[in-house]
Enzyme design. Structure first.
Site, PDB file in Angstrom:
ATOM      1  N   LYS A 236       4.765  74.750  15.063  1.00  0.00           N
ATOM      2  CA  LYS A 236       5.839  74.767  16.066  1.00  0.00           C
ATOM      3  C   LYS A 236       6.724  73.562  15.839  1.00  0.00           C
ATOM      4  O   LYS A 236       6.259  72.527  15.359  1.00  0.00           O
ATOM      5  CB  LYS A 236       5.246  74.696  17.478  1.00  0.00           C
TER       6      LYS A 236
HETATM    7  N1  GLU Z   1       8.648  81.439  19.263  1.00  0.00           N
HETATM    8  C1  GLU Z   1       7.953  82.686  19.250  1.00  0.00           C
HETATM    9  C2  GLU Z   1       6.525  82.510  19.722  1.00  0.00           C
HETATM   10  O1  GLU Z   1       6.203  81.565  20.414  1.00  0.00           O
HETATM   11  C3  GLU Z   1       8.062  83.405  17.914  1.00  0.00           C
HETATM   12  C4  GLU Z   1       7.472  82.696  16.748  1.00  0.00           C
HETATM   13  C5  GLU Z   1       7.772  83.358  15.413  1.00  0.00           C
HETATM   14  O2  GLU Z   1       8.281  84.463  15.389  1.00  0.00           O
HETATM   15  O3  GLU Z   1       7.473  82.723  14.410  1.00  0.00           O
HETATM   16  O4  GLU Z   1       5.697  83.343  19.496  1.00  0.00           O
END
Ligand code: GLU
Length: 421
Positions: free
Chosen positions: A111
């Site tokens: 993240k």
């Molecule tokens: N931000 C989204 C999540 O928390 C998508 C992450 C992604 O598609 O890599 O799942």
């Protein structure tokens, strides 16, 4: 909330860890593997100097945390918010590891976040932050290394800037470095709606278990960003009755049902839901406690805590956001016999279609929206049923079952790969 003000209950990393610990204990996880999985593989902090529109320089702080890459390249969004902390990004990275394992896609978890308030920034300032952040992370990002996506306050445009910056440095176009891009730049059909669609698919499975029909089922959705507004719209189109919606400023209620397409048009114009004809305004706290069958918290972390969990009236809690329920609230929710569809399952539709996007970029061959949606449905149903079976088999609730399934899968891959020394 600055890290220092966060108590143990609302620290997202503590919330993640206490569920991970419960799962590890039940799995009798080897102490060595426990040590590996509880800490992120890599954490990067970057300073991002930006020439603001005013002509003054400002330095922003950004993070990228790669929690675990045993199952494949790291995957996870980038969020822009004033409340971003390293502990939050750590928790969100770990949640991505568990989420990708539950839907069984070949990614690890990561993240990113930048501490900034996008509502106070111009488009060109946001673009500069994005490009400099990407340039600082050139060595860690890449289709085979770490693939970002949108998260809170980032969108297709931000992903286009990430893709372009990365490609400029590589001297050729690399579409697979990021997902959630505009379709014209190698994005996938169906990605925009994927998280909301995944939520609906989970709810469809859950109401079958409870013997409810969609027409009987009253839904309240907290949060009106991409996830909340899409989930509400698709669920209404699918026959559910939407009795409550909210945005950051507060909510609206209507026991007879809110027309979501009207709410979306109204919100676009007024930037608030308050005052939508035929509804009554309420606070976000009231929305969570409203009488409904399904509650979808799709805003942010720590919305359901030990303070308000006892007052929930829903039968199903489907977590659209990451970490909306604190660990301390879990027992209260369970005692009330609320059926939880935990975040790492409920909102996994987004990363599942991100996986499809990455596959399409690597193949250079793009799927129809029908193919994307039906593959998403297949994976979400399989994953939902896998968590339910795990819960039944081990006599645990859906929350612990989802962590157990995920931790078990990541541990088993790690065991097979062995430890490189
Ligand atoms: N931000 C989204 C999540 O928390 C998508 C992450 C992604 O598609 O890599 O799942």
């Amino acid at each position: 909330m600055p890290a220092i003000l966060q108590d143990k209950e609302t620290n997202p990393f503590e919330s993640m860890m206490s569920r991970f610990d419960a799962a590890a204990e039940r799995l009798k996880l080897d102490p060595g593997l426990y040590q590996i999985l509880r800490v992120p593989d890599r954490e990067i902090t970057v300073s991002i100097p930006v020439m603001m529109d005013s002509g003054r320089l400002q330095v922003f702080i950004g993070y990228r945390v790669q929690h675990n890459l045993a199952r494949g390249p790291c995957k996870g969004g980038i969020r822009f918010a004033p409340t971003v902390t390293l502990d939050e990004v750590r928790a969100l990275a770990a949640w991505m590891t568990w989420k990708c394992a539950i839907v069984n896609i070949p990614f690890g978890g990561a993240k990113g976040g930048v501490i900034c308030d996008p509502s106070k920034l111009s488009n060109s300032e946001i673009e500069k932050i994005t490009r400099r952040y990407t340039a600082m992370l050139m060595d860690v990002l890449g289709p085979e290394r770490d693939v970002p996506a949108p998260d809170m306050n980032t969108n297709e445009q931000v992903m286009a800037w990430v893709m372009d910056t990365y490609s400029m440095h590589q001297r050729h176009t690399v579409t697979g470095v990021v997902t959630g891009k505009p379709i014209e730049l190698g994005g996938s059909r169906g990605r925009h709606d994927a998280t909301g669609r995944g939520i609906m698919i989970c709810c469809n499975q859950a109401i079958k278990r409870l013997g409810l029909t969609r027409e009987q089922t009253r839904v309240a959705v907290q949060g009106f960003g991409n996830v909340g507004s899409t989930a509400a719209r698709l669920m209404q189109e699918g026959g559910y009755r939407i009795v409550g919606l909210s945005d950051i400023n507060g909510g609206i209620l209507s026991p007879d049902g809110i027309r979501v397409s009207e709410a979306i048009a109204y919100y676009k114009e007024k930037r608030t839901l308050a005052g939508l004809p035929g509804t009554r305004s309420c606070s976000n706290a009231e929305l969570l406690e409203t009488d409904c069958d399904i509650l979808v918290p799709a805003a942010t972390e720590n919305q359901i805590t030990s303070h308000n969990a006892g007052r929930l009236k829903c039968k199903i809690l489907c977590e659209g956001a990451n970490g909306p329920t604190t660990a301390a609230a879990d027992d209260i929710v369970e005692a009330k016999k609320i059926f939880i569809i935990p975040d790492i399952l409920a909102n996994a539709g987004g990363v599942t279609v991100s996986y499809f996007e990455w596959v399409q970029d690597r193949q250079g061959y793009f799927w129809t929206e029908n193919t994307v949606n039906s593959e998403l449905e297949r994976i979400m149903i399989e994953s939902f049923e896998a968590v339910v079976s795990y819960a039944d088999l081990h006599h645990v609730n859906m929350r612990i079952a989802s962590y157990m399934l995920a931790v078990d899968r990541v541990a088993s891959t790690t065991r097979l790969r062995g430890i490189y020394a």
